[in-house]
Design a protein around this motif. Structure first.
Motif, PDB file in Angstrom:
ATOM      1  N   VAL A 114       0.875  -1.175   0.000  1.00  0.00           N
ATOM      2  CA  VAL A 114       0.000   0.000   0.000  1.00  0.00           C
ATOM      3  C   VAL A 114       0.910   1.222   0.000  1.00  0.00           C
ATOM      4  O   VAL A 114       1.563   1.518   1.007  1.00  0.00           O
ATOM      5  CB  VAL A 114      -0.927   0.021   1.227  1.00  0.00           C
ATOM      6  N   PRO A 115       1.043   1.916  -1.133  1.00  0.00           N
ATOM      7  CA  PRO A 115       1.990   3.022  -1.221  1.00  0.00           C
ATOM      8  C   PRO A 115       1.602   4.172  -0.308  1.00  0.00           C
ATOM      9  O   PRO A 115       0.423   4.365   0.001  1.00  0.00           O
ATOM     10  CB  PRO A 115       1.914   3.441  -2.694  1.00  0.00           C
ATOM     11  N   PRO A 116       2.587   4.958   0.156  1.00  0.00           N
ATOM     12  CA  PRO A 116       2.289   6.102   1.014  1.00  0.00           C
ATOM     13  C   PRO A 116       1.538   7.177   0.241  1.00  0.00           C
ATOM     14  O   PRO A 116       1.499   7.170  -0.996  1.00  0.00           O
ATOM     15  CB  PRO A 116       3.678   6.597   1.436  1.00  0.00           C
ATOM     16  N   THR A 117       0.946   8.100   0.976  1.00  0.00           N
ATOM     17  CA  THR A 117       0.192   9.192   0.356  1.00  0.00           C
ATOM     18  C   THR A 117       1.092   9.988  -0.579  1.00  0.00           C
ATOM     19  O   THR A 117       2.214  10.351  -0.225  1.00  0.00           O
ATOM     20  CB  THR A 117      -0.389  10.124   1.426  1.00  0.00           C
ATOM     21  N   SER A 118       0.598  10.251  -1.779  1.00  0.00           N
ATOM     22  CA  SER A 118       1.394  10.963  -2.771  1.00  0.00           C
ATOM     23  C   SER A 118       1.381  12.460  -2.527  1.00  0.00           C
ATOM     24  O   SER A 118       0.451  13.007  -1.953  1.00  0.00           O
ATOM     25  CB  SER A 118       0.856  10.674  -4.178  1.00  0.00           C
ATOM     26  N   CYS A 119       2.443  13.098  -2.994  1.00  0.00           N
ATOM     27  CA  CYS A 119       2.526  14.558  -2.970  1.00  0.00           C
ATOM     28  C   CYS A 119       2.032  15.078  -4.311  1.00  0.00           C
ATOM     29  O   CYS A 119       2.601  14.748  -5.344  1.00  0.00           O
ATOM     30  CB  CYS A 119       3.967  15.020  -2.755  1.00  0.00           C
ATOM     31  N   SER A 120       0.988  15.884  -4.310  1.00  0.00           N
ATOM     32  CA  SER A 120       0.579  16.554  -5.537  1.00  0.00           C
ATOM     33  C   SER A 120       1.511  17.744  -5.755  1.00  0.00           C
ATOM     34  O   SER A 120       2.181  18.193  -4.809  1.00  0.00           O
ATOM     35  CB  SER A 120      -0.868  17.031  -5.414  1.00  0.00           C
ATOM     36  N   PRO A 121       1.600  18.280  -6.971  1.00  0.00           N
ATOM     37  CA  PRO A 121       2.441  19.463  -7.181  1.00  0.00           C
ATOM     38  C   PRO A 121       2.101  20.612  -6.236  1.00  0.00           C
ATOM     39  O   PRO A 121       2.984  21.345  -5.794  1.00  0.00           O
ATOM     40  CB  PRO A 121       2.146  19.825  -8.642  1.00  0.00           C
ATOM     41  N   ALA A 122       0.820  20.755  -5.897  1.00  0.00           N
ATOM     42  CA  ALA A 122       0.401  21.862  -5.042  1.00  0.00           C
ATOM     43  C   ALA A 122       0.941  21.757  -3.622  1.00  0.00           C
ATOM     44  O   ALA A 122       1.167  22.776  -2.957  1.00  0.00           O
ATOM     45  CB  ALA A 122      -1.125  21.951  -5.015  1.00  0.00           C
TER      46      ALA A 122
ATOM     47  N   ALA B 295       3.808  19.944  -2.794  1.00  0.00           N
ATOM     48  CA  ALA B 295       5.172  19.414  -2.850  1.00  0.00           C
ATOM     49  C   ALA B 295       6.065  20.017  -1.778  1.00  0.00           C
ATOM     50  O   ALA B 295       6.983  19.364  -1.279  1.00  0.00           O
ATOM     51  CB  ALA B 295       5.777  19.660  -4.231  1.00  0.00           C
ATOM     52  N   ARG B 296       5.809  21.259  -1.399  1.00  0.00           N
ATOM     53  CA  ARG B 296       6.663  21.920  -0.398  1.00  0.00           C
ATOM     54  C   ARG B 296       6.615  21.216   0.957  1.00  0.00           C
ATOM     55  O   ARG B 296       7.540  21.338   1.751  1.00  0.00           O
ATOM     56  CB  ARG B 296       6.230  23.380  -0.236  1.00  0.00           C
ATOM     57  N   GLU B 297       5.527  20.474   1.221  1.00  0.00           N
ATOM     58  CA  GLU B 297       5.443  19.755   2.491  1.00  0.00           C
ATOM     59  C   GLU B 297       6.513  18.671   2.590  1.00  0.00           C
ATOM     60  O   GLU B 297       6.985  18.349   3.675  1.00  0.00           O
ATOM     61  CB  GLU B 297       4.053  19.130   2.637  1.00  0.00           C
ATOM     62  N   LEU B 298       6.904  18.106   1.467  1.00  0.00           N
ATOM     63  CA  LEU B 298       7.947  17.089   1.446  1.00  0.00           C
ATOM     64  C   LEU B 298       9.315  17.688   1.143  1.00  0.00           C
ATOM     65  O   LEU B 298      10.323  17.319   1.762  1.00  0.00           O
ATOM     66  CB  LEU B 298       7.618  16.029   0.392  1.00  0.00           C
ATOM     67  N   LEU B 299       9.357  18.638   0.213  1.00  0.00           N
ATOM     68  CA  LEU B 299      10.631  19.160  -0.277  1.00  0.00           C
ATOM     69  C   LEU B 299      11.132  20.378   0.486  1.00  0.00           C
ATOM     70  O   LEU B 299      12.311  20.734   0.372  1.00  0.00           O
ATOM     71  CB  LEU B 299      10.497  19.538  -1.757  1.00  0.00           C
ATOM     72  N   GLY B 300      10.262  21.017   1.266  1.00  0.00           N
ATOM     73  CA  GLY B 300      10.630  22.307   1.841  1.00  0.00           C
ATOM     74  C   GLY B 300      10.314  23.409   0.840  1.00  0.00           C
ATOM     75  O   GLY B 300       9.969  23.146  -0.312  1.00  0.00           O
ATOM     76  N   ARG B 301      10.468  24.652   1.230  1.00  0.00           N
ATOM     77  CA  ARG B 301      10.061  25.772   0.387  1.00  0.00           C
ATOM     78  C   ARG B 301      11.155  26.248  -0.565  1.00  0.00           C
ATOM     79  O   ARG B 301      10.881  26.899  -1.571  1.00  0.00           O
ATOM     80  CB  ARG B 301       9.602  26.946   1.247  1.00  0.00           C
ATOM     81  N   LYS B 302      12.406  25.961  -0.265  1.00  0.00           N
ATOM     82  CA  LYS B 302      13.505  26.494  -1.070  1.00  0.00           C
ATOM     83  C   LYS B 302      13.638  25.774  -2.409  1.00  0.00           C
ATOM     84  O   LYS B 302      13.485  24.568  -2.507  1.00  0.00           O
ATOM     85  CB  LYS B 302      14.826  26.362  -0.303  1.00  0.00           C
ATOM     86  N   GLY B 303      13.936  26.568  -3.435  1.00  0.00           N
ATOM     87  CA  GLY B 303      14.266  26.012  -4.735  1.00  0.00           C
ATOM     88  C   GLY B 303      13.099  25.548  -5.570  1.00  0.00           C
ATOM     89  O   GLY B 303      13.310  24.867  -6.574  1.00  0.00           O
ATOM     90  N   LEU B 304      11.878  25.914  -5.217  1.00  0.00           N
ATOM     91  CA  LEU B 304      10.714  25.440  -5.965  1.00  0.00           C
ATOM     92  C   LEU B 304      10.076  26.513  -6.845  1.00  0.00           C
ATOM     93  O   LEU B 304       9.166  26.204  -7.613  1.00  0.00           O
ATOM     94  CB  LEU B 304       9.652  24.888  -4.996  1.00  0.00           C
TER      95      LEU B 304
END
Length: 290
Positions: free
Chosen positions: A24-32, A34-43
């Motif tokens: 059962v794959p983990p919850t996906s990050c939608s583009p909207a 994405a900052r929750e996983l990647l952080g705010r920098k560089g996006l």
């Protein structure tokens, strides 16, 4: 056979109770978000396909949420290559800029869109963010694009061009892709990443063959494109995964790698492609290249 040492999948809209060969794959990050996983920098200015790809790689590498891009004081990893599979990745930006230019409104084009006009923008963004300075390329070969990317990635390792390859399959879903693809196929946007590494004196790869009539070997399970002529074996496919187009080979590779690593199968055969492009297959086996 092909060794997958890390994997992740981001298919927004895939149900949280979806069972993929016992995973059962983990919850996906939608583009909207994405900052929750990647952080705010560089996006800033990143396209949806690039954001999906960055999220998939971030998780495939096992990085903690919000860890951000590689710091300026960190050295580049010259031994890691990036191979991206995407047929429609930056198509929306190309269409928007073309329309603006045709209408004589170039002033409406944001300077942030300029990098996104490159067909290699996703691979370049992955390499820059994570500090990968090895070979860097994008594969756009239609329905077999994902498995073609995996084959190229393994070849880069076997020929000594790198010791590790981060492979990403990604397709966005938007008005442009819907208009282009809906007459012939459904598209379900998403991304997956797998990591191939040199191990035990080399990377094991094969059989990977392009053919019109794929032959099913003695695998515990078969993951195949919806229209693959499967005879014998067990067909295990989710309709959303089958509709990820150029990302599909990498998506199915990620599912197969997780199933083998978790001991749910000793081997999984993946068949990618379609009647229009032909088929490509590879088998993931326990212990290969580890």
């Amino acid at each position: 056979m092909i060794a997958l040492t890390g994997w992740s999948m981001h298919v927004p809209g895939l149900g949280s109770d979806t069972d993929l060969l016992g995973w059962v794959p983990p919850t996906s990050c939608s583009p909207a978000n994405a900052r929750e996983l990647l952080g705010r920098k560089g996006l800033l200015g990143k396209e949806p396909a690039t954001l999906l790809a960055l999220c998939a790689v971030h998780r495939a590498l096992g990085l903690p949420p919000g860890s951000g891009p590689r710091g300026r004081d960190q050295s580049l990893d010259t031994g890691t290559a990036v191979v991206v599979s995407s047929n429609c990745g930056n198509l929306a930006t190309v269409c928007a800029v073309t329309r603006a230019a045709y209408g004589g409104r170039l002033r409406d084009v944001s300077p942030l869109d300029a990098p996104n006009l490159s067909s290699n923008v996703i691979a370049g963004s992955v390499a820059i963010r994570f500090g990968f300075a090895g070979p860097n390329l994008t594969v756009c070969s239609g329905e077999t694009s994902g498995s073609d990317a995996l084959a190229i990635a393994a070849r880069l390792i076997r020929t000594g061009r790198c010791r590790r390859t981060v492979v990403v399959g990604v397709e966005p879903r938007d008005d442009i892709t819907d208009a282009l693809l809906k007459p012939t196929r459904q598209l379900f946007g998403g991304a997956a990443s797998v990591v191939l590494e040199a191990a035990n004196g080399g990377i094991s790869m094969g059989p990977v063959t392009a053919c019109r009539s794929p032959q099913i070997g003695a695998a515990d399970a078969v993951l195949a494109a919806p229209d693959a002529p499967v005879r014998g074996g067990v067909l295990v496919i989710d309709e959303h995964l089958g509709a990820t187009y150029g990302a599909r080979g990498v998506v199915l590779g990620a599912v197969a790698g997780q199933a083998v690593d978790a001991g749910r199968a000793d081997s999984v055969q993946v068949i990618d492609g379609g009647a229009a492009y032909g088929y490509r297959s590879f088998t993931v086996r326990a212990g290969a290249g580890r």
